[in-house]
Design an enzyme around this catalytic site. Structure first.
Site, PDB file in Angstrom:
ATOM      1  N   ARG A   1       9.975  -2.286 -17.192  1.00  0.00           N
ATOM      2  CA  ARG A   1       9.913  -0.848 -17.322  1.00  0.00           C
ATOM      3  C   ARG A   1      10.013  -0.244 -15.785  1.00  0.00           C
ATOM      4  O   ARG A   1      10.964   0.627 -15.558  1.00  0.00           O
ATOM      5  CB  ARG A   1       8.726  -0.300 -17.736  1.00  0.00           C
ATOM      6  CG  ARG A   1       8.514  -0.873 -19.226  1.00  0.00           C
ATOM      7  CD  ARG A   1       7.147  -0.620 -20.053  1.00  0.00           C
ATOM      8  NE  ARG A   1       7.095  -0.945 -21.495  1.00  0.00           N
ATOM      9  CZ  ARG A   1       6.042  -0.869 -21.941  1.00  0.00           C
ATOM     10  NH1 ARG A   1       5.059  -0.916 -21.324  1.00  0.00           N
ATOM     11  NH2 ARG A   1       5.972  -0.839 -23.307  1.00  0.00           N
TER      12      ARG A   1
ATOM     13  N   ARG B   1      16.351  -8.757 -14.272  1.00  0.00           N
ATOM     14  CA  ARG B   1      15.646  -8.003 -15.324  1.00  0.00           C
ATOM     15  C   ARG B   1      15.935  -8.244 -16.849  1.00  0.00           C
ATOM     16  O   ARG B   1      15.073  -8.287 -17.770  1.00  0.00           O
ATOM     17  CB  ARG B   1      15.863  -6.442 -14.958  1.00  0.00           C
ATOM     18  CG  ARG B   1      15.492  -5.301 -16.110  1.00  0.00           C
ATOM     19  CD  ARG B   1      15.577  -3.949 -15.631  1.00  0.00           C
ATOM     20  NE  ARG B   1      14.957  -2.936 -16.484  1.00  0.00           N
ATOM     21  CZ  ARG B   1      15.595  -2.397 -17.548  1.00  0.00           C
ATOM     22  NH1 ARG B   1      16.913  -2.633 -17.619  1.00  0.00           N
ATOM     23  NH2 ARG B   1      14.897  -1.667 -18.204  1.00  0.00           N
TER      24      ARG B   1
ATOM     25  N   SER C   1       6.765  15.098  14.831  1.00  0.00           N
ATOM     26  CA  SER C   1       5.800  14.383  15.712  1.00  0.00           C
ATOM     27  C   SER C   1       4.203  15.305  15.765  1.00  0.00           C
ATOM     28  O   SER C   1       4.529  16.426  15.896  1.00  0.00           O
ATOM     29  CB  SER C   1       6.423  14.146  17.064  1.00  0.00           C
ATOM     30  OG  SER C   1       5.492  13.635  17.971  1.00  0.00           O
TER      31      SER C   1
ATOM     32  N   LYS D   1      11.176  16.278  18.333  1.00  0.00           N
ATOM     33  CA  LYS D   1      11.335  14.947  17.684  1.00  0.00           C
ATOM     34  C   LYS D   1      11.723  15.232  16.166  1.00  0.00           C
ATOM     35  O   LYS D   1      10.950  15.918  15.595  1.00  0.00           O
ATOM     36  CB  LYS D   1      10.421  13.835  17.845  1.00  0.00           C
ATOM     37  CG  LYS D   1      10.271  13.507  19.538  1.00  0.00           C
ATOM     38  CD  LYS D   1       9.454  12.227  19.183  1.00  0.00           C
ATOM     39  CE  LYS D   1       9.848  11.041  18.511  1.00  0.00           C
ATOM     40  NZ  LYS D   1       8.879   9.957  18.582  1.00  0.00           N
TER      41      LYS D   1
ATOM     42  N   ASN E   1      11.965  12.475  13.463  1.00  0.00           N
ATOM     43  CA  ASN E   1      11.738  11.022  13.456  1.00  0.00           C
ATOM     44  C   ASN E   1      12.563  10.514  11.948  1.00  0.00           C
ATOM     45  O   ASN E   1      12.596  11.187  11.185  1.00  0.00           O
ATOM     46  CB  ASN E   1      10.530  10.451  13.341  1.00  0.00           C
ATOM     47  CG  ASN E   1       9.605  10.554  14.421  1.00  0.00           C
ATOM     48  OD1 ASN E   1      10.336  10.545  15.569  1.00  0.00           O
ATOM     49  ND2 ASN E   1       8.460  11.110  14.504  1.00  0.00           N
TER      50      ASN E   1
ATOM     51  N   ARG F   1      -1.827 -25.681 -17.564  1.00  0.00           N
ATOM     52  CA  ARG F   1      -2.492 -24.348 -17.307  1.00  0.00           C
ATOM     53  C   ARG F   1      -2.870 -24.276 -15.766  1.00  0.00           C
ATOM     54  O   ARG F   1      -3.755 -25.313 -15.408  1.00  0.00           O
ATOM     55  CB  ARG F   1      -3.629 -24.234 -18.293  1.00  0.00           C
ATOM     56  CG  ARG F   1      -4.114 -22.676 -18.075  1.00  0.00           C
ATOM     57  CD  ARG F   1      -3.147 -21.611 -18.533  1.00  0.00           C
ATOM     58  NE  ARG F   1      -2.365 -21.861 -19.885  1.00  0.00           N
ATOM     59  CZ  ARG F   1      -3.157 -21.836 -21.103  1.00  0.00           C
ATOM     60  NH1 ARG F   1      -4.390 -21.142 -20.973  1.00  0.00           N
ATOM     61  NH2 ARG F   1      -2.766 -21.819 -21.743  1.00  0.00           N
TER      62      ARG F   1
END
Length: 379
Positions: A113, A177, A266, A272, A274, A305
């Site tokens: 899922r 998957r 920042s 800045k 980023n 097991r």
């Protein structure tokens, strides 16, 4: 999401405790329905188990505390499910199964899922990268080797390299998957239960998972394959993000992340911006291998097991799913709005000799491969 875990944003709902409890209940209900199809559980009982399980909302925290005494959450969960059922119906719950059957099946169900939106995000990333490769097929820029300017290349070829890396990873993740199997072996992997081996395909069909040839209690190939595909995906996305971080440096400025209000600010330097999307992706890519190494180490379970090795998988696998989901979301946003500065790329070529004709042809090869891949996927 977690205050200190921004890299895994976007997957909390699909991999959280509530999702895991739901998958455990779905696994129990599907087992009853499969047994009803095999004629070993009354159809009415299976329908009632499914109805009650669908409406049950156990407290994950309380289950976790009770699981400390039983080694896994199935035992206390079963107690709640049986208590909510008529005693005559409760006797048909969990027949012939063991706790690991339900936990492993629920794990595969959670992964199945959770990976659907990851694959969708990768498709958006691939489409964006194909667009960048085609649009900038002939845009020259300096290639860089060992951190230094090398010879001319094109931004189209760089984007094509990102494209194929992400495409390979998407194929592996999709393959992993589709191969996620149910688990059903009973107390010691012999499936000494009502209906026996013929129950396996019925159980798999109820959940939309693959049918295993044998129970895999101590043969952890399904988990290892999933972990490897997740690691490849995080690596491909991390490579893309790392390149963007360096290309977006102030001194280089050849690309920039998509702008958004408040993003990349920042705490002390107002000038800045980023590259926070790339940082999220790279952060995830740096963490995933460590978690996957635990999955690899846990493959050495003993006999029929495992003791501790199986239990050691649970949290690392969940964190890996979360990190890759967060990275895929961030990468889709990053590539979908990436800003390219061809003038800065051209300026960086000063003093470099060479041509880019072959780079353009290689870009075309990559785009043709991408298009052929999606053509083959069409029904």
């Amino acid at each position: 999401m977690g205050l200190l875990a921004p890299a895994r944003a976007g997957a909390s709902a699909s991999t959280g405790d509530a999702a895991w409890v739901r998958a455990l209940l779905d696994a129990e209900a599907a087992l009853a329905r499969a047994q009803a199809r095999a004629g070993t559980v009354p159809a009415a009982a299976a329908a009632e188990i499914t109805r009650v399980a669908a409406g049950l909302r156990p407290d994950p925290g309380a289950l976790a505390l009770r699981a400390l005494e039983t080694g896994n959450p199935v035992v206390p969960l079963l107690a709640e499910l049986r208590a909510a059922l008529d005693p005559a119906v409760a006797g048909h719950v969990h027949r012939g199964a063991t706790s690991q059957d339900i936990v492993d099946t629920a794990t595969m169900l959670v992964a199945h899922r959770a990976l659907e939106p990851v694959l969708a995000a990768l498709d958006r990333t691939l489409a964006a990268l194909a667009g960048l490769a085609g649009r900038y097929r002939d845009t020259p820029m300096p290639a860089r080797t060992l951190g230094q300017r090398a010879v001319p290349t094109t931004f189209g070829l760089k984007a094509a390299g990102w494209l194929l890396g992400c495409l390979d990873a998407r194929e592996e993740l999709d393959r992993a998957r589709r191969a996620l199997p149910v688990q059903l072996g009973g107390a010691a992997g012999t499936l000494a239960a009502p209906a026996g081996p013929e129950l396996l395909p019925l159980y798999a069909a109820e959940l939309g998972l693959a049918e295993p040839i044998l129970p895999w209690h101590t043969r952890r190939a399904p988990v290892l394959r999933l972990g490897a595909a997740l690691a490849e995906t995080s690596g491909a996305l991390g490579k893309l993000a790392t390149d963007v971080i360096w290309l977006a440096q102030t001194e280089v400025g050849e690309v920039a992340e998509p702008a958004a209000p408040g993003r990349g600010g920042s705490s002390i330097m107002a000038h800045k911006r980023n590259p926070v999307l790339s940082v999220r992706v790279r952060s995830a890519a740096l963490q995933v291998p460590a978690y996957v190494s635990v999955l690899a180490a846990s493959a050495v379970g003993e006999h029929e097991r495992p003791v501790g090795a199986w239990h050691a998988e649970w949290q690392p696998l969940r964190e890996t799913l979360r990190l890759v989901a967060g990275a895929a979301d961030a990468a889709a946003e990053l590539t979908g709005g990436m800003v390219v500065h061809p003038d800065r790329m051209l300026a960086g070529l000063a003093g470099l000799d060479g041509t880019t004709g072959a780079a353009a042809e290689l870009t075309d090869r990559a785009l043709a491969h991408y298009q052929a891949h999606y053509h083959r996927r069409k029904p």
